[in-house]
Design a protein around this motif. Sequence first.
Motif, short mmCIF file in Angstrom:
data_model
loop_
_atom_site.label_atom_id
_atom_site.label_comp_id
_atom_site.label_asym_id
_atom_site.label_seq_id
_atom_site.Cartn_x
_atom_site.Cartn_y
_atom_site.Cartn_z
N VAL A 67 0.86 -1.18 0.00
CA VAL A 67 0.00 0.00 0.00
C VAL A 67 0.89 1.23 0.00
O VAL A 67 1.75 1.38 0.88
N HIS A 68 0.70 2.13 -0.98
CA HIS A 68 1.48 3.36 -1.09
C HIS A 68 0.57 4.54 -0.78
O HIS A 68 -0.54 4.63 -1.30
N PHE A 69 1.05 5.45 0.06
CA PHE A 69 0.24 6.58 0.52
C PHE A 69 0.76 7.90 -0.03
O PHE A 69 1.96 8.15 -0.07
N PHE A 70 -0.20 8.76 -0.43
CA PHE A 70 0.11 10.10 -0.91
C PHE A 70 -0.74 11.09 -0.12
O PHE A 70 -1.91 10.80 0.21
N ASP A 71 -0.18 12.28 0.16
CA ASP A 71 -0.97 13.26 0.91
C ASP A 71 -1.81 14.12 -0.04
O ASP A 71 -1.82 13.92 -1.25
N TYR A 72 -2.48 15.09 0.54
CA TYR A 72 -3.39 15.95 -0.22
C TYR A 72 -2.66 16.70 -1.34
O TYR A 72 -3.22 16.98 -2.40
N TYR A 73 -1.38 17.01 -1.09
CA TYR A 73 -0.60 17.78 -2.06
C TYR A 73 0.17 16.89 -3.03
O TYR A 73 1.12 17.33 -3.67
N GLU A 74 -0.23 15.63 -3.12
CA GLU A 74 0.33 14.66 -4.08
C GLU A 74 1.74 14.22 -3.73
O GLU A 74 2.43 13.61 -4.54
#
Length: 338
Positions: free
Chosen positions: A72-79
């Motif tokens: 699972v790879h996570f990205f924040d709101y700002y990509e």
Amino acid sequence: MKKTYYLFNPGQLERKDNTLKFTPVVEDGNGEESVGAPRYLPVEDINEFYVFGSLRANSSLFNFLGQKDIAVHFFDYYENYTGSFMPKDSLLSGRMLLAQTSAFQNKKKRLLIAQKFIESAAYNMIKNLQYYNRRGKDMEDIIDIIKGYAAKLRETVSVDELMGTEGMIRQTYYDAFNLILNDFEMGNRTKQPPQNEVNALISFGNMMCYTLCLRAIHQTQLNPTISFLHTPGERRYSLALDIAEVFKPVIIDRVIFKVLNKREIQEKHFDKKLNKCLLNHSGKKIFVKAIEDKLLETIKHRTLNRNVSYRHLIKLECYKLAKHLLEIEEYKPFKMYW
């Protein structure tokens, strides 16, 4: 073939018997939540998740994902890429770890591997420019400049000097983007945050390439924290940055040229605010689908004499590097031949 799933909407992911259940959750302006129709995903079909929205999960889920070898790879709101959940290393090898560490500590061996990464990257950049040069875009001067820098790569005596030459190659390469793209301009390369549409696509695409390389490394015996071009550091998988140099021109840049010149992504697919430019929700979906379509494309592999996908090319690159470190076969990085 197992699939990659992209979760753009906020929601809850949980185990449901031997499947995964994703339930989208939408908040209104008053803090009230509404739950959408759940979607059931068979775990046997899943390779990894990319999470761009808020995700609710618990340890039971991650234990299950670990058992099924699902990342699972996570990205924040700002990509920005923030991290990954990676299953337990089932392919750990003490022999490989020692060989990889030894190659890093040997300045000559480390520099040679690092030079090969940049030689391949420069070669693939030139291939992109030659493609557009044949289609009426005048790339001759830029190609000659990059070839001049590339010819001096083997003359570098340190990784720092090599990185300096790589920076000049990449800056020259980015100067060609204004000639390649029809309706958008590259401008200066800006990252955190990107200042325009092209920079937003490059930053987002490069992060995608990084995670692709990280996943491929994890499926081999290589250790992702021991790198050769980029300096190993705390809290980052720097070998993925090394291998990404080879594939950013092959996969990401070609997708950027395609989606912009074919107007699949337009100005309406970006949000511009607070001195930054980011892909909006619909823009992310279009760009991610274009990258996924590219990864599924196949080419005739010259050595294997069979069709392989672009995604599998990355894993093959890891195998080649592993063989080099174990002194089985000299590492020859991937170079486009079309």
